[in-house]
Write a protein that holds these residues in place. Structure first.
Motif, short mmCIF file in Angstrom:
data_model
loop_
_atom_site.label_atom_id
_atom_site.label_comp_id
_atom_site.label_asym_id
_atom_site.label_seq_id
_atom_site.Cartn_x
_atom_site.Cartn_y
_atom_site.Cartn_z
N GLN A 32 -9.52 15.35 -2.29
CA GLN A 32 -9.11 16.75 -2.45
C GLN A 32 -8.78 17.15 -3.88
O GLN A 32 -9.17 18.19 -4.35
N GLN B 238 -12.62 7.76 7.63
CA GLN B 238 -12.35 9.07 7.04
C GLN B 238 -12.28 10.13 8.14
O GLN B 238 -13.09 10.15 9.05
N GLY B 239 -11.25 10.99 8.02
CA GLY B 239 -11.14 12.13 8.92
C GLY B 239 -11.66 13.36 8.20
O GLY B 239 -12.82 13.44 7.79
N THR C 204 -8.75 15.39 3.72
CA THR C 204 -7.80 16.29 3.06
C THR C 204 -6.57 15.53 2.54
O THR C 204 -5.64 16.13 2.03
N GLY D 60 -6.63 -0.42 12.02
CA GLY D 60 -7.59 -0.15 13.09
C GLY D 60 -8.10 1.27 12.94
O GLY D 60 -7.64 2.03 12.07
N VAL D 61 -9.07 1.63 13.80
CA VAL D 61 -9.60 2.99 13.77
C VAL D 61 -9.09 3.71 15.01
O VAL D 61 -9.40 3.30 16.14
N HIS E 79 2.81 12.33 2.79
CA HIS E 79 1.41 12.16 2.37
C HIS E 79 0.94 10.71 2.49
O HIS E 79 -0.26 10.46 2.46
#
Ligand SMILES: Cc1cc2nc3c(=O)[nH]c(=O)nc-3n(C[C@H](O)[C@H](O)[C@H](O)COP(=O)(O)OP(=O)(O)OC[C@H]3O[C@@H](n4cnc5c(N)ncnc54)[C@H](O)[C@@H]3O)c2cc1C
Length: 471
Positions: free
Chosen positions: A32, A69-70, A73, A205-206, A428
């Motif tokens: 970002q 990755q989401g 942001t 983990g995911v 954060h």
């Protein structure tokens, strides 16, 4: 990564489920703030939990590191691979279904790639509230929110992402799928494993699915901006408002005059919310379930009493939804306005609320001592003791010279927050940005526990290696 591994990963993903074209991969490789730019051989875009598991199993077998990755942001570089270029990026953006919603259980079960605003909308359509709310909600994903234990503007009343989570589904570092999607508010059956993955920033983990808490939908919202003479007065005002409304204050956001000044200067269509200028302002939101129990009269009475007692100098209560949106715009565009003003050095610190005024006073003195002429642009979630203690460059020095002071300024502010019983990362996370800085503040015991946990769950160190804890 050798060609065989690359081919196996591609074969595990349905058509269109991966990218290896450098131009199309580029947006996945910059954060970002533009602080980090990484490299990767492949971006994987699984559409199902089984595909996530298959990709992770191949990574485990071949010792290929991966970065989940989401919405990308995050503000600490956690979602960006390192420059070495050997980590794949696993983007969950195509795993984005609402799986189930139970009004009776007040819960919703979603894929981890659901965008936060879509979950809020699904809840609203069922006359319920999903209260997690932050300025990036149009693009951040719930998997990212949980992995960073995101806070935002409603923590005061509803808690942070961790508090809003009932159950999780996680693909473990060896590719097994752990189904912990229980919609229970009570479950004392051993270690609360689900909490390990919240705030882990993809290192354990995911997260592929989550069951989340819903709440009754407040329909009578009171939004106000109040000018206050000091932070101590603001904290006193919060206590009065909580008493007057039975604890219904959901947001209590601080803005310094300088922060508001930057918004008024740089963001078109904004205007001063109250008539008289002040050093500090708070943006308040109080949600009642219906107009009959609305907070408006209690807020008006409290404001009048607060002004009489010198705890506030002026107040403006929104008379329409559009005015309320205008007030929120002032708060939410502060980072954007700050960027337009020049370079900034940022902090996301929190202290017990009784120490907040000391944090700002001591922090400001330290920053001015370090960089004379620097301009603190302070805002944040005062109700949670969380300050975005951001420093705007002095106009007369080049941005690069100012930014060269980043570590020294951080050190002074972080030391003060720590000394006051606080933290250097309130909401954060640590990611890459604060991975080494945290070593100064957490005890050896705590860091060893974290490292041991990481080694136990991820012995091959393939899950977002080098973030949060260094091996
Ligand atoms: C304008 C703006 C305002 C913001 N305001 C706030 C705020 O008020 N409060 C706040 O807390 N944050 C705030 N943030 C920071 C950011 O939005 C949050 O950290 C958010 O929760 C990140 O979600 P994401 O989907 O973008 O995650 P990403 O940035 O993609 O990832 C963040 C971390 O989580 C990991 N991760 C992502 N998805 C998964 C998954 N499914 N499983 C495992 N690990 C995963 C990544 O590897 C990375 O380490 C703000 C950011 C912006 C740009």
């Amino acid at each position: 990564m050798n060609d065989t591994t690359r081919d196996r990963l591609k074969a595990a993903l349905a058509d269109g489920g991966w990218i290896d074209d450098p131009d199309r991969m580029a947006p996945y490789l910059v954060d970002q703030r533009g602080l980090f730019e990484g490299r990767t051989p492949l971006v994987a875009l699984p559409r199902t939990v089984d595909e996530v598991a298959a990709v992770v199993a191949i990574c485990h077998e071949t010792a290929t590191p991966l970065v989940t990755q989401g919405g990308n942001t995050g503000l600490v570089g956690g979602s960006i691979p390192f420059e070495a270029g050997d980590e794949i990026v696993l983007s969950l953006s195509k795993l984005n279904r609402v799986r189930a919603l139970s009004p009776a259980n007040n819960s919703i079960t979603v894929d981890a790639g659901c965008v936060l605003a879509d979950i809020q909308a699904a809840a609203r359509a069922a006359n319920r509230l999903f209260p997690l709310s932050l300025a990036a909600e149009g693009s951040c994903q719930i998997g990212g929110n949980l992995s960073t234990n995101a806070g935002g503007t409603n923590v005061l009343r509803y808690g942070n992402a961790r508090d809003l989570m009932l159950g999780l589904e996680v693909v473990l570092p060896d590719g097994q799928i752990w189904d912990g999607l229980r919609g229970l508010r009570k479950d004392n059956t051993g270690y609360a494993l689900k909490h390990l993955f919240v705030g882990a920033e993809g290192t354990l983990g995911v997260i592929t699915g989550a069951t989340l808490k819903l709440f009754p939908l407040p329909t009578d919202i009171t939004t106000a901006v109040v000018a206050v003479p000091s932070i101590t007065a603001a904290i006193d005002l919060l206590a009065r408002l909580q008493s007057a409304t039975g604890g219904q204050v959901s947001a209590f956001e601080l803005m310094s005059r300088f922060a508001l000044h930057l918004v008024l200067r740089h963001v078109p269509g904004t205007r001063d919310p109250v008539q008289s200028a002040s050093d500090w302002y708070v943006l308040i939101e109080i949600g009642a379930l219906d107009a009959a129990h609305g907070a408006g009269p209690a807020v008006e009475r409290t404001m009048a009493a607060a002004i009489a007692a010198g705890l506030a100098t002026d107040a403006s209560i929104a008379q329409s939804e559009s005015q309320a949106r205008d007030f929120w715009r002032l708060r939410e565009t502060i980072p954007e306005a700050q960027t337009r003003e020049g370079a900034s050095i940022k902090h996301d610190v929190a202290v017990p609320i009784h120490a907040f005024a000391a944090l700002i006073e001591r922090g400001t003195a330290a920053v001015l001592d370090e960089v004379p002429g620097a301009r603190p642009c302070i805002f944040g979630h005062l109700g949670d003791g969380n300050a975005h203690f951001n420093i705007t460059q002095p106009p007369e020095i080049p941005a690069a010279d100012f930014l060269a002071r980043w570590d020294a300024v951080n050190r002074r502010v972080h030391d003060i927050a720590h000394d006051l019983g606080g933290t250097i990362s309130a909401e954060h996370g640590l990611g890459r940005l604060k991975r080494d800085e945290i070593l100064r503040y957490k005890s050896t015991i705590e860091m060893d526990l974290m490292r041991n946990l990481k080694r136990t769950l991820d012995p091959k160190n393939i899950m977002n290696p080098g973030k949060v804890v260094a091996d």
